[in-house]
Design a protein around this motif. Structure first.
Motif, short mmCIF file in Angstrom:
data_model
loop_
_atom_site.label_atom_id
_atom_site.label_comp_id
_atom_site.label_asym_id
_atom_site.label_seq_id
_atom_site.Cartn_x
_atom_site.Cartn_y
_atom_site.Cartn_z
N TYR A 152 21.64 12.31 29.12
CA TYR A 152 20.99 13.18 28.12
C TYR A 152 19.60 12.66 27.72
O TYR A 152 19.08 13.02 26.68
N SER A 188 28.71 17.46 25.20
CA SER A 188 28.17 17.30 23.84
C SER A 188 27.12 18.38 23.54
O SER A 188 26.04 18.39 24.13
N LYS A 189 27.47 19.27 22.63
CA LYS A 189 26.53 20.33 22.24
C LYS A 189 25.31 19.73 21.55
O LYS A 189 24.20 20.22 21.71
N GLU A 190 25.52 18.69 20.76
CA GLU A 190 24.42 18.07 20.00
C GLU A 190 23.36 17.53 20.96
O GLU A 190 22.16 17.71 20.74
N ASP A 191 23.81 16.87 22.03
CA ASP A 191 22.85 16.30 22.97
C ASP A 191 22.09 17.40 23.72
O ASP A 191 20.88 17.29 23.94
N GLN A 193 21.52 20.38 22.61
CA GLN A 193 20.62 20.98 21.61
C GLN A 193 19.32 20.18 21.49
O GLN A 193 18.23 20.74 21.36
N ARG A 194 19.43 18.85 21.59
CA ARG A 194 18.24 18.00 21.56
C ARG A 194 17.29 18.34 22.69
O ARG A 194 16.08 18.39 22.52
N ASP A 197 15.64 21.64 21.88
CA ASP A 197 14.62 21.43 20.84
C ASP A 197 13.34 20.87 21.45
O ASP A 197 12.23 21.24 21.06
N TYR A 224 27.62 27.60 25.19
CA TYR A 224 26.23 27.13 25.13
C TYR A 224 25.21 28.29 25.13
O TYR A 224 24.01 28.05 25.12
N ILE A 227 22.77 28.30 22.25
CA ILE A 227 21.80 27.20 22.35
C ILE A 227 20.66 27.59 23.30
O ILE A 227 19.48 27.42 22.97
#
Ligand code: FE2
Ligand code: FE2
Length: 415
Positions: A152, A188-191, A193-194, A197, A224, A227
């Motif tokens: 990631y 990992s959705k958070e990763d 999303q990074r 972004d 996803y 996202i």
């Protein structure tokens, strides 16, 4: 993977383990050192075996539970992979050293004169063993980093392209290019999303995605979609298909089920606000001028990859002299079809190679085993005044990590 192949693979792995254990039992002099090595080796070995057998036996469970990989699945398979490479390298190194010793032994025996002392083969230098452990630990540690962080570690690659045919209105036009999402591998959705972004902070005029959205099944991207929908672009988002998007690597049970999967994938491109170009084109207008955006289906010269990309058809609604950006998943298409084509394609965007998710890149130098399969494996290429950019991929597949070849967001400024 068939059961016979899997058992064969485990037996080879077991053979490697026995060989390494025997070698270090001879090298290590103190009983304590032997005990520590033995316990460490056996315990980590058992974890690796249990992990890989668990993954093999529970593939169906993983598939039913979610269409995306779990952290558990990625970590266990990744750690096993890292152990496998570690042991393979160590065993190869020790084997070469053993071979050298035996050859030396035979030569010395032949040369030995009568009455001379016998040649002793048993002595194996401790230093050689320690060096082997240290040397094999470097790729092992790199792979653990690749599994936990590298996959990631989104990296922006900036490219400034001077293009002769570019209309004035598009000078300074900024495009973002991503490829090979392989959503089924995400854990990992958070990763993720990074990464998205980071795309949005580039403030792109247009975004291009060059295929392999999923590994096998359109449902992998479902969680996803929002996202990827949040990617901002002033003049549109465009995409094409990759070899993995056709569902060819999965048994669907019926042609109808496979077709339904394709329809869902088409809908998901729409839901993410991407215009999927299947052998067709669109036009971007700006200040009274325009450029043509062309997308072909997958066309790959190697292996069983589909060859259904149709450049002639895709160019039907374009003008001969217009500036063109082509999305074509597989870079072999550029050499085999695009460069040869009578229509000049100013810039082709591809992916597919992933840069094998492994290699070395420092300013002015890049290397990956990928180059032995794909001559155009990453970055910018130019021939006959036409450009190809091969993106290293946003996601990962197979090995759940990246070492040295990080996930890429390409920012190309046209000038
Ligand atoms: Fe791919
Ligand atoms: Fe691909």
């Amino acid at each position: 993977m068939g059961i016979a192949f899997f058992i064969g693979f485990l037996l080879v792995f077991l053979g490697i383990d026995i060989y390494i254990l025997r070698v270090y039992f001879r090298i290590l002099e103190s009983t304590l050192a032997r005990r520590v090595f033995q316990y460490l080796y056996v315990i980590t070995g058992i974890i690796a075996y249990v992990g890989v057998i668990n993954i093999y036996l529970s593939r169906a469970v993983f598939e039913n539970e979610s269409f995306n990989a779990s952290i558990f699945k990625n970590v266990t398979s990744g750690v096993f992979f890292a152990f496998f490479i570690f042991k393979l390298l160590l065993a190869s190194y020790l084997f070469i050293y053993d071979l050298y010793r035996y050859i030396k032994y035979i030569i010395l025996r032949i040369k030995r004169k009568k009455g001379e002392r016998k040649v002793n083969l048993k002595h194996r230098r401790k230093f050689i063993g320690q060096l082997g452990l240290i040397a094999a630990s470097v790729p092992f540690a790199s792979m653990i980093y690749g599994i936990t962080k590298g996959k990631y570690l989104y990296t922006v690659k900036n490219v400034n392209l001077k293009l002769k045919n570019l209309p004035d209105a598009f000078k300074g036009f900024k495009i973002v290019h991503i490829s090979d999402v392989h959503a089924g591998s995400f854990d990992s959705k958070e990763d993720v999303q990074r990464g998205i972004d980071l795309i949005n902070t580039q403030n792109p005029d247009a975004v291009f995605f060059t295929g392999d959205l999923v590994n096998n099944d359109a449902r992998e991207i479902t969680d996803y979609v929002d996202i990827f929908k949040s990617i901002n672009s002033k003049y549109g988002k465009f995409s094409c298909l990759g070899n993995h998007d056709y569902g060819d690597y999965k048994n669907w049970g019926s042609e109808e089920a496979k077709q339904q999967n394709m329809q869902l994938l088409f809908q998901q491109h729409k839901d993410m606000n991407f215009e999927l170009l299947n052998n067709e084109s669109r036009r971007i207008h700006k200040d009274g001028e325009f450029i043509d955006i062309v997308g072909v289906e997958n066309w790959g010269s190697l292996g069983r990859f589909p060859k259904i990309g149709d450049l002639d058809k895709a160019l039907t609604n374009t003008e001969n002299e217009s500036f063109k950006i082509l999305m074509s998943h597989d870079p072999t298409h550029w050499d085999e079809k695009v460069l040869e084509h009578q229509t000049h394609i100013d810039l082709t965007l591809s992916g597919h190679t992933h840069g094998m998710q492994f290699g070395i890149e420092i300013p002015g130098f890049k290397w990956s085993p990928s180059k032995f399969i794909y001559p155009r494996w990453a970055g910018l290429y130019e021939e006959k005044n036409q450009f190809l950019y091969v993106n290293r991929g946003f996601g990962f597949l197979g090995f759940p990590g990246r070492v040295g070849i990080w996930p890429e967001i390409t920012v190309i400024e046209l000038s």
